[in-house]
Design a protein around this motif. Structure first.
Motif, PDB file in Angstrom:
ATOM      1  N   LEU A  14       0.829  -1.205   0.000  1.00 21.69           N
ATOM      2  CA  LEU A  14       0.000   0.000   0.000  1.00 21.69           C
ATOM      3  C   LEU A  14       0.860   1.250   0.000  1.00 21.69           C
ATOM      4  O   LEU A  14       0.559   2.230  -0.685  1.00 21.69           O
ATOM      5  N   GLU A  15       1.942   1.194   0.789  1.00 19.54           N
ATOM      6  CA  GLU A  15       2.842   2.336   0.885  1.00 19.54           C
ATOM      7  C   GLU A  15       3.465   2.640  -0.484  1.00 19.54           C
ATOM      8  O   GLU A  15       3.521   3.791  -0.908  1.00 19.54           O
ATOM      9  N   VAL A  16       3.900   1.577  -1.159  1.00 16.93           N
ATOM     10  CA  VAL A  16       4.519   1.759  -2.477  1.00 16.93           C
ATOM     11  C   VAL A  16       3.478   2.253  -3.485  1.00 16.93           C
ATOM     12  O   VAL A  16       3.746   3.152  -4.287  1.00 16.93           O
TER      13      VAL A  16
ATOM     14  N   HIS B  44       1.352   6.687  -6.955  1.00 23.63           N
ATOM     15  CA  HIS B  44       0.304   7.645  -7.319  1.00 23.63           C
ATOM     16  C   HIS B  44       0.810   9.077  -7.154  1.00 23.63           C
ATOM     17  O   HIS B  44       0.664   9.908  -8.045  1.00 23.63           O
ATOM     18  N   LYS B  45       1.435   9.317  -6.006  1.00 20.43           N
ATOM     19  CA  LYS B  45       1.950  10.669  -5.730  1.00 20.43           C
ATOM     20  C   LYS B  45       2.995  11.056  -6.770  1.00 20.43           C
ATOM     21  O   LYS B  45       2.997  12.174  -7.273  1.00 20.43           O
ATOM     22  N   ALA B  46       3.894  10.115  -7.066  1.00 20.50           N
ATOM     23  CA  ALA B  46       4.968  10.409  -8.012  1.00 20.50           C
ATOM     24  C   ALA B  46       4.408  10.730  -9.390  1.00 20.50           C
ATOM     25  O   ALA B  46       4.872  11.647 -10.073  1.00 20.50           O
TER      26      ALA B  46
ATOM     27  N   ASN C  47      10.655   8.796  -6.952  1.00 18.24           N
ATOM     28  CA  ASN C  47      11.045   9.594  -5.803  1.00 18.24           C
ATOM     29  C   ASN C  47       9.790  10.149  -5.153  1.00 18.24           C
ATOM     30  O   ASN C  47       9.058  10.930  -5.759  1.00 18.24           O
ATOM     31  N   CYS C  48       9.525   9.699  -3.927  1.00 19.05           N
ATOM     32  CA  CYS C  48       8.342  10.202  -3.242  1.00 19.05           C
ATOM     33  C   CYS C  48       8.761  10.835  -1.931  1.00 19.05           C
ATOM     34  O   CYS C  48       9.223  10.150  -1.020  1.00 19.05           O
TER      35      CYS C  48
ATOM     36  N   VAL D 132       4.579  -4.064  -7.658  1.00 21.60           N
ATOM     37  CA  VAL D 132       3.343  -3.447  -7.148  1.00 21.60           C
ATOM     38  C   VAL D 132       2.574  -2.783  -8.296  1.00 21.60           C
ATOM     39  O   VAL D 132       1.357  -2.917  -8.408  1.00 21.60           O
ATOM     40  N   ALA D 133       3.317  -2.106  -9.161  1.00 25.74           N
ATOM     41  CA  ALA D 133       2.674  -1.441 -10.296  1.00 25.74           C
ATOM     42  C   ALA D 133       1.998  -2.459 -11.215  1.00 25.74           C
ATOM     43  O   ALA D 133       0.928  -2.210 -11.760  1.00 25.74           O
TER      44      ALA D 133
END
Ligand code: C2E
Ligand code: MG
Ligand code: MG
Ligand code: MG
Length: 278
Positions: free
Chosen positions: A25-27, A32-34, A65-66, A79-80
């Motif tokens: 989930l963290e990744v 998403h953020k990246a 990079n997040c 994960v992707a």
């Protein structure tokens, strides 16, 4: 990562599962953020011709990079793939790699970029559209954008994968077989694959010169590929000794930390400028 998880006191499977799910989930959140905030980048690793030391191509390798934490592909690509985000990441890397090519051309540098293509991308019917979009948005010529496809993906018998591979070839993109030797296909499959280039997996190079079995396999693959008229890139060459062995075997080009690490774009520019001035 997994190392940390297994290093501690005993983790029963339930607890391990929860930790892994949380990490995933963290990744996913970081990806998403990246994607939204420019946290993705490509690092470029030079691949050099054995014959004259010239730049054969650069492989584009994604970094995420997040908020100051850099995630490596080994963490985020799986994960992707699981979440389907890989399609958007793949479109992003194709377009970014194509723009890199045209920026280089504007500087009078003809640099071929090699882009990794995932299974999810090749099984999507819109893959061809993505390829044309990358060309249209960048003005890069397709012959300078090489698509790296793993051996097992080439062997995928589904119609859509085979159609996408043919369409990429017809559009003028060169193809290479990535990580060769680690899939489950047989050597005979090489005779039918439409790629002109094979990338010999790092697994056979890491333990050279000490492992005679790796040596035998590497040599057999290099010779077979050359006899079939293909070119061969040796991946993961880390020492002068490995370089000498692979060039002696006849490898066409070499990629590895011994020659250069993957570099952010500004650093690659400096690397190129330095080579030109010496
Ligand atoms: P790959 O396509 O086989 O890429 C080569 C990997 O080997 C890269 O790892 C590179 O940094 C590493 N490498 C190169 N030379 C050496 C060496 O001398 N020693 C060692 N130990 N390693 C070396 P990286 O960047 O961590 O990427 C890992 C994998 O993630 C790639 O393997 C590729 O399968 C995948 N990947 C990376 N970027 C993308 C992308 O944009 N899209 C997709 N679909 N996959 C990607
Ligand atoms: Mg690759
Ligand atoms: Mg590879
Ligand atoms: Mg590999």
């Amino acid at each position: 990562g997994a190392q940390y998880l297994f290093a501690g006191e005993d983790l029963h499977p339930g607890r391990l599962g929860k930790l892994l799910a949380r990490e995933e989930l963290e990744v996913e959140e970081a990806l998403h953020k990246a994607l939204e905030s420019g946290g993705l980048s490509l690092h470029y690793q030079p691949i050099l011709q054995v014959a004259d030391g010239s730049l054969e191509a650069v492989e584009a390798l994604m970094r995420c990079n997040c908020e100051g934490t850099i995630f490596a592909p080994s963490r985020f690509i799986p994960v992707a793939e699981k979440t389907g985000l890989i399609i958007r990441l793949g479109e992003w890397s194709l377009l970014t790699g194509a723009r890199f090519v045209s920026r280089m051309l504007a500087d009078k540098q003809r640099v071929k970029v090699a882009i990794n293509v995932s299974r999810a991308q090749l099984t999507a019917p819109k893959f061809t559209q993505t390829l044309y979009a990358a060309l249209a948005c960048s003005n890069a010529p397709p012959e300078l954008i090489e698509l790296e496809i793993t051996e097992s993906l080439f062997m995928d018998s589904s119609d859509v994968v085979q159609r996408n591979i043919r369409a990429a070839l017809e559009a003028g993109f060169p193809l290479s077989i990535d990580d060769f030797g680690t899939g489950y296909s047989c050597l005979a499959s090489l005779k039918d694959l439409p790629a002109r280039k094979l990338k010999l997996d790092r697994a056979f190079i890491t333990d050279l010169p000490h492992n005679p079995r790796s040596f035998a396999i590497a040599k057999a693959i290099v010779h077979l590929a050359l006899d079939l008229g293909m070119s061969v890139v040796a991946e993961g060459v880390e020492t002068a000794e490995q370089y000498a062995i692979l060039s002696e075997m006849g490898a066409t080009a070499i990629q590895g930390f011994y020659l250069a690490r993957p570099m952010p774009e500004p650093q690659f520019d400096e690397w190129l400028a330095m080579r030109r001035s010496t």
